[in-house]
Design an enzyme around this catalytic site. Structure first.
Site, short mmCIF file in Angstrom:
data_model
loop_
_atom_site.label_atom_id
_atom_site.label_comp_id
_atom_site.label_asym_id
_atom_site.label_seq_id
_atom_site.Cartn_x
_atom_site.Cartn_y
_atom_site.Cartn_z
N ASP A 5 -9.22 -27.80 25.97
CA ASP A 5 -8.58 -26.82 25.09
C ASP A 5 -7.07 -26.89 25.30
O ASP A 5 -6.58 -27.59 26.20
CB ASP A 5 -9.12 -25.39 25.32
CG ASP A 5 -9.02 -24.95 26.77
OD1 ASP A 5 -8.11 -25.43 27.49
OD2 ASP A 5 -9.82 -24.11 27.20
N ASP A 10 -26.84 3.99 47.01
CA ASP A 10 -26.32 4.07 45.64
C ASP A 10 -25.52 2.83 45.25
O ASP A 10 -24.93 2.78 44.17
CB ASP A 10 -25.45 5.33 45.48
CG ASP A 10 -24.21 5.28 46.35
OD1 ASP A 10 -24.11 4.35 47.19
OD2 ASP A 10 -23.33 6.14 46.20
N GLY A 11 -25.45 1.85 46.13
CA GLY A 11 -24.75 0.60 45.81
C GLY A 11 -23.37 0.50 46.41
O GLY A 11 -22.75 -0.56 46.36
N GLU A 12 -22.86 1.61 46.98
CA GLU A 12 -21.52 1.56 47.59
C GLU A 12 -21.47 0.52 48.71
O GLU A 12 -22.41 0.40 49.49
CB GLU A 12 -21.21 2.91 48.27
CG GLU A 12 -20.38 3.83 47.45
CD GLU A 12 -20.09 5.13 48.18
OE1 GLU A 12 -19.86 5.10 49.41
OE2 GLU A 12 -20.10 6.17 47.52
N THR A 65 -17.51 -24.43 27.27
CA THR A 65 -16.34 -25.25 26.91
C THR A 65 -16.62 -26.73 27.15
O THR A 65 -16.31 -27.58 26.31
CB THR A 65 -15.12 -24.79 27.75
OG1 THR A 65 -14.86 -23.42 27.44
CG2 THR A 65 -13.89 -25.62 27.47
N HIS A 91 -5.55 -19.24 36.59
CA HIS A 91 -5.80 -19.61 35.18
C HIS A 91 -4.49 -19.60 34.39
O HIS A 91 -4.25 -20.47 33.56
CB HIS A 91 -6.82 -18.65 34.57
CG HIS A 91 -7.02 -18.87 33.11
ND1 HIS A 91 -7.64 -20.00 32.62
CD2 HIS A 91 -6.64 -18.14 32.03
CE1 HIS A 91 -7.63 -19.95 31.30
NE2 HIS A 91 -7.04 -18.83 30.92
N ARG A 114 -12.55 -19.97 20.63
CA ARG A 114 -13.59 -19.20 21.32
C ARG A 114 -13.99 -18.03 20.46
O ARG A 114 -13.17 -17.20 20.08
CB ARG A 114 -13.06 -18.72 22.69
CG ARG A 114 -14.10 -17.95 23.48
CD ARG A 114 -13.58 -17.58 24.86
NE ARG A 114 -13.57 -18.70 25.79
CZ ARG A 114 -14.65 -19.19 26.38
NH1 ARG A 114 -15.84 -18.69 26.12
NH2 ARG A 114 -14.55 -20.19 27.22
N GLN A 129 -7.90 -12.44 31.75
CA GLN A 129 -7.49 -11.25 31.00
C GLN A 129 -5.98 -11.10 31.15
O GLN A 129 -5.47 -10.22 31.84
CB GLN A 129 -8.20 -10.01 31.52
CG GLN A 129 -9.71 -10.09 31.36
CD GLN A 129 -10.38 -8.79 31.74
OE1 GLN A 129 -9.90 -7.71 31.43
NE2 GLN A 129 -11.50 -8.90 32.45
N LYS A 139 -9.96 -26.06 20.65
CA LYS A 139 -11.19 -25.28 20.61
C LYS A 139 -10.89 -23.86 20.15
O LYS A 139 -9.77 -23.36 20.33
CB LYS A 139 -11.87 -25.29 21.99
CG LYS A 139 -11.77 -24.03 22.78
CD LYS A 139 -12.40 -24.05 24.16
CE LYS A 139 -11.92 -22.82 24.92
NZ LYS A 139 -12.21 -22.79 26.33
#
Ligand code: R5P
Length: 301
Positions: free
Chosen positions: A168, A36-38, A225, A129, A193, A96, A191
């Site tokens: 930027d 199942d991808g686990e 960018t 970042h 986005r 984020q 810039k």
């Protein structure tokens, strides 16, 4: 301090080089994927009472790499290892870092809390970042800069009349640091986005006409960018363009975008592993000396 190094699937070679640099044993955990991808992680050596260093970069797919890291840390903790440190050369989700609209998740903070919960005694990262992301962690955090390594790498290429360019406003501080280290002036591109893949340049602030340009940034993801910056620079009278970044994520159309940007040379570190041939001259700057020296440094001062 570390008796053994555990390399995750996105940092096997880096873990190998760090293990050589520190002269310690390297282990590769068995990684299995269920139907199942686990993901399933299994340590194949006894680490009880041993200091362990886990190395994993959050290369794409970032969430999978994070889960693998958390599983490795959990496996070490339950096996009685200690202290457990981790090196995450590229820490994803940090873009984020704020809510641009109501209802958005603060992905970077969620990631920091997940890592803290896995209980490492120290987390070591390179060129976050957003430097303010340091405050999201409760674990001891060592934030290293690859800029001195990149400055050393570009020196032979950088002509005396070159200008350092920030693509930027977010990379302006980095451009200033490169500028001070190389004695070249810097310029800043403004810039906007519009989406994860669409960026538009407003204007170029600074004197770039007729000068070779070195664009510096923390990362290249899709290359949008850099392409937008290169086009704006050419419109402003720049012919030669080099690009230096810490993290070469190079996802989606990145290689095509960089080809379209007609850059002369790309410098990036090995925070993200790359194996395929690059369609333009590329220099991969090893992080090992930086990481090994930071890992060797005495703690507790
Ligand atoms: C943005 O603030 C970052 O510093 C990079 O400029 C950006 O994430 C690069 O993304 P892309 O290569 O997709 O334009």
């Amino acid at each position: 301090m570390d008796d053994v190094i555990l390399g995750g699937s996105t940092a096997r070679e880096l873990a190998h080089r760090i293990a050589q640099g520190l002269s310690v044993e390297r282990l590769t955990p068995a990684l299995e994927r269920f139907p199942d991808g686990e993901l399933h992680v299994q340590l194949e050596a006894d680490v009880r009472g041993r200091g362990v260093l886990v190395v994993q970069s959050l290369a794409a797919p970032c969430g999978e790499a994070l889960l693998e890291l958390l599983l490795m840390l959990d496996a070490c903790r339950h096996a009685g290892a200690g202290p457990i440190r981790c090196v995450v050369p590229y820490l994803g989700y940090v873009r984020q870092d704020r809510r641009r609209s109501p209802g958005e998740a603060l992905g970077g903070k969620v990631l920091a809390k997940s890592l803290d919960a896995a209980g490492p005694s120290e987390v070591m990262v390179v060129d976050l970042h957003t430097p303010a992301a340091e405050g999201w962690f409760n674990s001891a955090l060592t934030h290293l800069s690859a800029v001195p390594l990149l400055v050393g790498a570009v020196r032979n290429w950088l002509p005396p009349d070159a200008v350092v360019v920030s693509p930027d406003l977010g990379a302006a501080k980095r451009a200033e640091t490169f500028s001070e280290a190389t004695g070249r002036p810097y310029a800043i591109i403004r810039k906007v986005r519009h989406s994860a893949t669409e960026v538009v340049v407003r204007d170029v602030l600074g004197d770039v006409r007729g000068r070779p340009a070195l664009i510096v940034d923390d990362m290249i993801s899709t290359g949008g960018t850099i392409l937008a910056a290169a086009r704006a620079l050419r419109d402003a009278g720049v012919e030669r363009i080099g690009v230096a970044v810490t993290h070469g994520l190079l996802v989606g159309p990145a290689l095509e975008s960089l080809e379209l940007a007609q850059i002369e040379r790309l410098w990036m570190t090995d925070s993200i592993p790359h194996h395929g041939p690059m369609p333009f001259p590329t220099e991969v700057v090893p992080l090992t000396p930086l990481l090994v020296s930071a890992l060797r440094a005495p703690r507790g001062r």
